[in-house]
Motif scaffolding. Structure first.
Motif: not given
Length: 320
Positions: A33, A191, A203, A300-301, A304
């Motif tokens: 990612l 995601l 990431i 998860l966002d 991120f």
């Protein structure tokens, strides 16, 4: 099965990938990612031997990608960005062409194509020119050519891009089924795909790794990890908020404006504490008219966004 050591790629004054080191073992599905421009596609092109690194090395199944390129590439199934193919060929012609390139002949080629077609559900469009196919079917042709020779390593750039929900489910199920015997890297912007199919997530940002762990470990870094949300009538909200804040495991609360007479309250835990039992027991004791109550694993966002560079920051740094 994949070993990356000190991988760096520069384009003039721009460093796209910086001293990246990573290993991926058999049975792992690695979600790769990062924001646009982070270096994901550049890294994947170097792993597959389509782009030479400025420094560092990559080995695939113990074959050095620079010095033993053909053996390394024979071990890889690669779905590049955009899934390029010859548009004037039919899907059948293209897959037979790929089979021959991979060294299959005669019945062996037909068998390899048939297996790939069955796994990617392409039977209905086999004799259509690729240029006439929908984006989703073009993507599935790309997946089929990547798995056709049953490689031990799969490198897939946005494998479900352009697919409808049913097609995404099919491709994700296929990857999960193949995972135990392969090492798989999946680059994605989705995601939910990481949570659906990946055993590990990395990431990257500005060419370097900023997070590496199991999806659950990354979710634990989210502010919403173990947070509890409940909705109840607006008239009960003030007293409920006061009671919830008084719980020793609660760090803070947030609430929404009333919608259809209901307020949604979210309680955030102290140090990852489990709140769901405390909050639900409190609601029972106080006899609140709870319409909804649930705990979150995390978002998860949120993680991120917290650890990667935003586009506006990139633009200002580039201008400087």
């Amino acid at each position: 099965m994949i070993r990356i050591e000190g991988l760096t790629k520069r384009f003039g004054q721009v460093t796209a990938v910086s001293d990246l080191s990573l290993t991926v073992g058999k049975g792992e599905v690695l979600g790769f990612l990062g924001p646009n421009g982070a270096g994901k596609s550049t890294t994947m092109k170097m792993i597959t031997g389509f782009l030479a690194p400025t420094s560092g090395r990559v080995s695939v199944c113990d074959h050095d990608v620079e010095t033993d390129t053909i053996a390394a590439q024979a071990s890889i199934g690669y779905l590049p960005e955009g899934a390029p193919a010859y548009g004037d060929m039919t899907a059948r012609q293209f897959l037979h062409f790929i089979a021959e390139i991979r060294g299959f002949r005669g019945d062996a080629a037909k068998g390899a194509v048939a297996k790939a077609v069955a796994k990617t559900e392409l039977t209905g469009v086999l004799d259509q020119p690729i240029e006439t196919l929908s984006k989703g079917f073009k993507r599935r042709v790309g997946v089929a050519q990547a798995i056709l020779h049953d490689p031990p390593v799969l490198i897939m750039d946005e494998p479900t891009d352009g697919l409808d929900p049913n097609q995404k489910h099919s491709v994700r199920s296929l990857l999960r089924a193949m995972a135990p015997t392969k090492a798989i890297i999946v680059s994605t912007h989705l995601l939910e795909e990481v949570e659906a199919i990946c055993t590990r997530a990395v990431i990257i940002d500005r060419g370097g790794i900023v997070a590496d762990g199991k999806p659950a470990e990354l979710l634990a870094r989210s502010r919403h990890h173990n947070a509890v949300t409940l909705s109840l009538p607006a008239e009960q909200a003030p007293a409920a908020i006061a009671k919830i804040k008084a719980l020793p495991t609660v760090a803070s609360t947030e609430q929404t404006a009333p919608v259809d007479g209901l307020v949604r309250i979210t309680a955030f835990p102290k140090s990852g504490a489990l709140l769901i039992e405390d909050v639900s027991a409190l609601a029972v004791r106080e006899k609140w008219d709870v319409r909804e109550l649930y705990a979150e694993a995390g978002r998860l966002d949120e993680v991120f966004r917290a650890i990667t560079t935003h586009d506006t920051q990139r633009a200002s740094k580039s201008a400087a």
